[in-house]
Design an enzyme around this catalytic site. Sequence first.
Site, PDB file in Angstrom:
ATOM      1  N   GLU A  57     -28.979  -5.755 -15.355  1.00 15.51           N
ATOM      2  CA  GLU A  57     -28.886  -6.967 -16.135  1.00 15.51           C
ATOM      3  C   GLU A  57     -27.646  -7.504 -16.142  1.00 15.51           C
ATOM      4  O   GLU A  57     -26.657  -7.252 -15.263  1.00 15.51           O
ATOM      5  CB  GLU A  57     -28.982  -6.216 -17.807  1.00 15.51           C
ATOM      6  CG  GLU A  57     -27.921  -5.355 -18.179  1.00 15.51           C
ATOM      7  CD  GLU A  57     -28.282  -4.697 -19.439  1.00 15.51           C
ATOM      8  OE1 GLU A  57     -27.181  -4.872 -20.175  1.00 15.51           O
ATOM      9  OE2 GLU A  57     -29.209  -4.041 -19.544  1.00 15.51           O
ATOM     10  N   GLN A 100     -24.811   3.520 -23.348  1.00 13.86           N
ATOM     11  CA  GLN A 100     -26.023   3.559 -22.555  1.00 13.86           C
ATOM     12  C   GLN A 100     -26.128   3.435 -20.937  1.00 13.86           C
ATOM     13  O   GLN A 100     -25.150   2.656 -20.538  1.00 13.86           O
ATOM     14  CB  GLN A 100     -27.307   2.704 -23.156  1.00 13.86           C
ATOM     15  CG  GLN A 100     -26.845   1.164 -23.136  1.00 13.86           C
ATOM     16  CD  GLN A 100     -27.689   0.441 -24.069  1.00 13.86           C
ATOM     17  OE1 GLN A 100     -28.561  -0.400 -23.723  1.00 13.86           O
ATOM     18  NE2 GLN A 100     -27.612   0.729 -25.455  1.00 13.86           N
ATOM     19  N   HIS A 152     -28.993   2.556 -17.827  1.00 14.61           N
ATOM     20  CA  HIS A 152     -30.560   2.414 -17.273  1.00 14.61           C
ATOM     21  C   HIS A 152     -31.003   2.651 -16.023  1.00 14.61           C
ATOM     22  O   HIS A 152     -29.853   2.640 -14.933  1.00 14.61           O
ATOM     23  CB  HIS A 152     -30.672   0.663 -17.341  1.00 14.61           C
ATOM     24  CG  HIS A 152     -30.408  -0.022 -18.600  1.00 14.61           C
ATOM     25  ND1 HIS A 152     -30.812   0.489 -19.810  1.00 14.61           N
ATOM     26  CD2 HIS A 152     -29.228  -0.993 -18.913  1.00 14.61           C
ATOM     27  CE1 HIS A 152     -30.352  -0.310 -20.887  1.00 14.61           C
ATOM     28  NE2 HIS A 152     -29.252  -1.163 -20.403  1.00 14.61           N
ATOM     29  N   ARG A 202     -29.574   6.575 -23.893  1.00 16.19           N
ATOM     30  CA  ARG A 202     -28.376   6.605 -24.677  1.00 16.19           C
ATOM     31  C   ARG A 202     -27.407   7.912 -24.493  1.00 16.19           C
ATOM     32  O   ARG A 202     -28.039   9.081 -24.503  1.00 16.19           O
ATOM     33  CB  ARG A 202     -28.656   6.684 -26.365  1.00 16.19           C
ATOM     34  CG  ARG A 202     -29.218   5.377 -26.626  1.00 16.19           C
ATOM     35  CD  ARG A 202     -29.340   5.320 -28.270  1.00 16.19           C
ATOM     36  NE  ARG A 202     -30.313   4.370 -28.655  1.00 16.19           N
ATOM     37  CZ  ARG A 202     -31.680   4.743 -28.945  1.00 16.19           C
ATOM     38  NH1 ARG A 202     -31.945   5.838 -29.186  1.00 16.19           N
ATOM     39  NH2 ARG A 202     -32.406   3.791 -29.619  1.00 16.19           N
ATOM     40  N   HIS A 229     -22.600   1.312 -20.037  1.00 22.27           N
ATOM     41  CA  HIS A 229     -22.045   0.125 -20.761  1.00 22.27           C
ATOM     42  C   HIS A 229     -22.409   0.151 -21.913  1.00 22.27           C
ATOM     43  O   HIS A 229     -23.317   0.770 -22.561  1.00 22.27           O
ATOM     44  CB  HIS A 229     -22.684  -1.078 -19.783  1.00 22.27           C
ATOM     45  CG  HIS A 229     -24.121  -1.037 -19.851  1.00 22.27           C
ATOM     46  ND1 HIS A 229     -25.036  -0.265 -19.470  1.00 22.27           N
ATOM     47  CD2 HIS A 229     -24.979  -1.910 -20.924  1.00 22.27           C
ATOM     48  CE1 HIS A 229     -26.372  -0.536 -19.658  1.00 22.27           C
ATOM     49  NE2 HIS A 229     -26.358  -1.440 -20.674  1.00 22.27           N
TER      50      HIS A 229
END
Length: 320
Positions: free
Chosen positions: A114, A95, A97, A191, A171
Amino acid sequence: MAEPFFLQPYFQEKIWGGKKLKTDFGYDIPSDLTGECWAISAHPHGPSTVINGPYAGLTLDQVWAQHRDVFGNAQGAVFPLLTKILDAEADLSVQVHPDDAYAAAHEHELGKTECWYIISAEPGAELVYGHKAQTRAELKQLIEAGDWQDLFEHVPVKAGEFYYVPSGTIHALGKGIMALETQQSSDTTYRLYDYDRVDAKSGQKRELHLQQSIDVTTVPFKMPTLDIQTDAQAGATITTYIKAPYFSVYQWRVTQSLTLNRTTAPYTLVSVLDGNGMITVDGTDYPIQRGQHFFLPFDVKSWTLQGDLQLIASEPGPKA
């Protein structure tokens, strides 16, 4: 009276989840497919609940909305951070982000940068971390062809490692990894690849987001450079993993005692990953043990940790 606020996590079942959140941390999980413990969360998809003090029974988002002084009157419509523990019994989907601008325009929430502290990893476990495409045209061609072998970068992983995953990074956690994730408070995931798995509830393959992934992936991928600093003291070690725009993340390893003072951050989020002991705030002792999560509000200016403890702490960064 200044005090830490302890939190009841919210649990998320996942197609790739397992039962280690119960066996390793003692949580009362909803099923043997529990993938995520949303430990310190004010996100509407899974807010954690305060269990002590004057705000007991309120969710973290309610405290943020109704009692902003608890957080030093920090700005922002939403609480900016989210702490999770993830149990990858199987590979997570590969995926990526979006950043804040893309997420605001298309998802009406924060972007998602993250990082991971690897709690445990089975022998041979690995991450998908980055990609090999040198141009966006090459990225698009490889994605549309499903040429995942030539696109994804794989990295072997072991316990105690730390990884920074800025928005735009392709990642995935691999099978056999448990990680503590510190992230922006966002639940937007695009995804790329999901191993053609079928969701047991719907009987369908999970949705992919190929165009969005092409839009938001950073090209070319550049491995983030970390400047991890360790400060050894008598009876404790402080490791600074990162000071990034959205968060700073630390490990406090206590073997005897550690006293810390608030500096510039308006509040601090803390997860106890191992051991037991106590935290003393404003002359009051609070027992703490593996699996507990709490935050130290603005009016806690100093705290002392005692015992045999491993904790991961985070604070909002300048862009949070």
